[in-house]
Design a protein around this motif. Structure first.
Motif, PDB file in Angstrom:
ATOM      1  N   SER A 149      14.221  11.878 -33.772  1.00 54.57           N
ATOM      2  CA  SER A 149      15.561  11.809 -32.605  1.00 54.57           C
ATOM      3  C   SER A 149      16.331  12.904 -32.971  1.00 54.57           C
ATOM      4  CB  SER A 149      16.759  10.728 -33.716  1.00 54.57           C
ATOM      5  OG  SER A 149      16.741  11.011 -35.238  1.00 54.57           O
ATOM      6  N   SER A 166      13.382  11.341 -38.151  1.00 53.84           N
ATOM      7  CA  SER A 166      14.738  12.202 -38.266  1.00 53.84           C
ATOM      8  C   SER A 166      14.346  13.306 -36.748  1.00 53.84           C
ATOM      9  CB  SER A 166      15.332  12.579 -39.516  1.00 53.84           C
ATOM     10  OG  SER A 166      14.543  13.157 -39.661  1.00 53.84           O
ATOM     11  N   ASP A 177       9.880   9.526 -42.875  1.00 54.07           N
ATOM     12  CA  ASP A 177      11.826   9.640 -42.594  1.00 54.07           C
ATOM     13  C   ASP A 177      12.252  10.828 -42.389  1.00 54.07           C
ATOM     14  OD1 ASP A 177      12.682   7.672 -43.856  1.00 54.07           O
ATOM     15  OD2 ASP A 177      12.759   7.635 -45.902  1.00 54.07           O
ATOM     16  N   ASP A 178      11.320  11.623 -42.726  1.00 54.29           N
ATOM     17  CA  ASP A 178      11.444  13.600 -42.031  1.00 54.29           C
ATOM     18  C   ASP A 178      10.956  13.231 -40.762  1.00 54.29           C
ATOM     19  OD1 ASP A 178      12.377  14.047 -44.123  1.00 54.29           O
ATOM     20  OD2 ASP A 178      10.713  15.510 -44.954  1.00 54.29           O
TER      21      ASP A 178
END
Length: 89
Positions: free
Chosen positions: A46, A43, A39-40
């Motif tokens: 993006s 993110s 997830d990190d």
């Protein structure tokens, strides 16, 4: 989703958390850690380059420098960076 198989030193896992005593508890913990890591990572990819605070950028720079100094990462020679930039513009 994909499934991978890895070997983990269970003694080191217990050093991290003494409650990690079973294959299931270790697997659950590792799954959460990997999910958070992914997830990190996603993110980070993006986010526009100017969307971080000064403190966040300094922490990223510190981590990247640590990675270079410990051999986890390498640098790109200046000429290569400039060549790549010229190709894009």
């Amino acid at each position: 989703m994909c499934t991978v198989q890895i070997k983990i030193d269970d003694a080191k896992m217990r050093q991290i958390n003494p409650n990690l005593t079973t294959t299931e508890s270790i697997g659950d913990w590792l799954q959460r850690e990997v999910d958070d890591l992914l997830d990190d990572y996603v993110s980070d990819l993006s986010m526009p380059p100017c969307s971080r605070t000064r403190e966040e950028m300094m922490a990223i720079c510190d981590q990247r420098m640590d990675d270079i100094l410990t051999g986890r990462s390498t640098t790109i020679p200046h000429d290569e960076v400039m060549r790549r930039m010229n190709e894009k513009y």
